[in-house]
Design an enzyme around this catalytic site. Structure first.
Site, PDB file in Angstrom:
ATOM      1  N   LYS A  83       0.854  -1.197   0.000  1.00 12.36           N
ATOM      2  CA  LYS A  83       0.000   0.000   0.000  1.00 12.36           C
ATOM      3  C   LYS A  83       0.886   1.242   0.000  1.00 12.36           C
ATOM      4  O   LYS A  83       1.780   1.373   0.833  1.00 12.36           O
ATOM      5  CB  LYS A  83      -0.816  -0.018   1.287  1.00 12.36           C
ATOM      6  CG  LYS A  83      -2.281   0.222   1.111  1.00 12.36           C
ATOM      7  CD  LYS A  83      -2.900   0.083   2.479  1.00 12.36           C
ATOM      8  CE  LYS A  83      -4.317   0.482   2.498  1.00 12.36           C
ATOM      9  NZ  LYS A  83      -4.811   0.548   3.868  1.00 12.36           N
TER      10      LYS A  83
HETATM   11  C1  E4P Z   1      -8.135   0.822   4.522  1.00 11.78           C
HETATM   12  O1  E4P Z   1      -7.462   0.473   3.581  1.00 11.78           O
HETATM   13  C2  E4P Z   1      -8.091   2.180   5.098  1.00 11.78           C
HETATM   14  O2  E4P Z   1      -6.829   2.441   5.623  1.00 11.78           O
HETATM   15  C3  E4P Z   1      -9.176   2.297   6.151  1.00 11.78           C
HETATM   16  O3  E4P Z   1     -10.399   1.844   5.576  1.00 11.78           O
HETATM   17  C4  E4P Z   1      -9.320   3.687   6.709  1.00 11.78           C
HETATM   18  O4  E4P Z   1     -10.445   3.723   7.571  1.00 11.78           O
HETATM   19  P1  E4P Z   1     -10.706   4.931   8.588  1.00 11.78           P
HETATM   20  O5  E4P Z   1     -10.953   6.171   7.812  1.00 11.78           O
HETATM   21  O6  E4P Z   1     -11.938   4.492   9.372  1.00 11.78           O
HETATM   22  O7  E4P Z   1      -9.477   5.031   9.455  1.00 11.78           O
END
Ligand code: E4P
Length: 217
Positions: A83
């Site tokens: 990522k």
């Molecule tokens: C997933 O890949 C993201 O990092 C995550 O869904 C972020 O979620 P949040 O905005 O609730 O922290």
């Protein structure tokens, strides 16, 4: 639509995987910190549980260092998807990793042009954050509809992954929008499967069945 679990809690992943509906997992540095466990150890464990993409985020901010971290993460297991944030450096690292055949999930996408740029760099997944957009008074699903349309217009191979899901309503909108993937916190996934009429209906069926004093032979 594929269901990914948005967590680094192995217990949650094991439980949801046993229901047969988990296609992958996403983690981020905050979720890893919350788990309180060593990064590589928790990632390896998740990869052994889930036969699908497991996103692991780089924490460097400069392209060369992101590439180095991404290569290390990818070596942990074949299921790892690296990522990268959608910064200019993140895009450079995405191109470099994709060229090496490593799948990249480009994260922290808040407008459709960021998503298009990530797709052009070879990203396997594009992660727009719907909940965080809702938090600042936008409709987080506008960008999902735009990205799904852009990907389809040009038959790009990237998949739109709805991230930052905060409610069962978000999950439903993700499915209606034609997004390829939704990543879901465990509690929201459980909430989505619950309906009081299902429980009431089951109790009634079982009570009526008990009154017959029969057994299934
Ligand atoms: C997933 O890949 C993201 O990092 C995550 O869904 C972020 O979620 P949040 O905005 O609730 O922290």
């Amino acid at each position: 639509m594929k269901f990914f679990l948005d967590t680094a809690e192995v217990k949650e992943i094991r439980e949801a995987a046993s229901w047969g509906i988990v296609d992958g997992v996403t983690t981020n540095p905050s979720l890893i910190a919350k788990s309180g466990r060593p990064y590589a150890e928790v990632l390896r464990e998740i990869c052994e549980l889930i036969d699908g993409p497991v996103s692991a985020e780089v924490v460097a901010t400069e392209a060369a260092a992101m590439l180095e971290e991404g290569l290390k993460l990818a070596k942990l297991h074949k299921n790892i998807v690296v990522k990268c944030p959608v910064t200019i450096d993140g895009l450079k690292a995405t191109s470099a990793l994709s060229r090496r055949g490593i799948r990249v999930n480009v994260t922290l996408i808040f407008n459709p042009l960021q998503g298009l740029a990530a797709a052009k760099c070879g990203a396997a997944f594009l992660s727009p954050f719907v909940g965080r957009l809702d938090d600042i008074g936008h409709d987080g699903f506008e960008i999902i509809a735009q990205l799904v349309r852009i990907i389809s217009n040009y038959s790009l191979p990237s998949q739109v992954l709805v991230a930052s899901i905060r409610s069962p309503g978000h999950l439903l909108r993700a499915a209606e929008s034609g997004a390829h993937v939704a990543t879901i916190p465990f509690a929201i996934l459980k909430q989505s499967l619950h309906h009081p009429l299902t429980e009431i209906g089951l109790e009634k069926f079982l009570a009526d069945w008990r009154a017959t004093h029969q057994k299934i032979e």
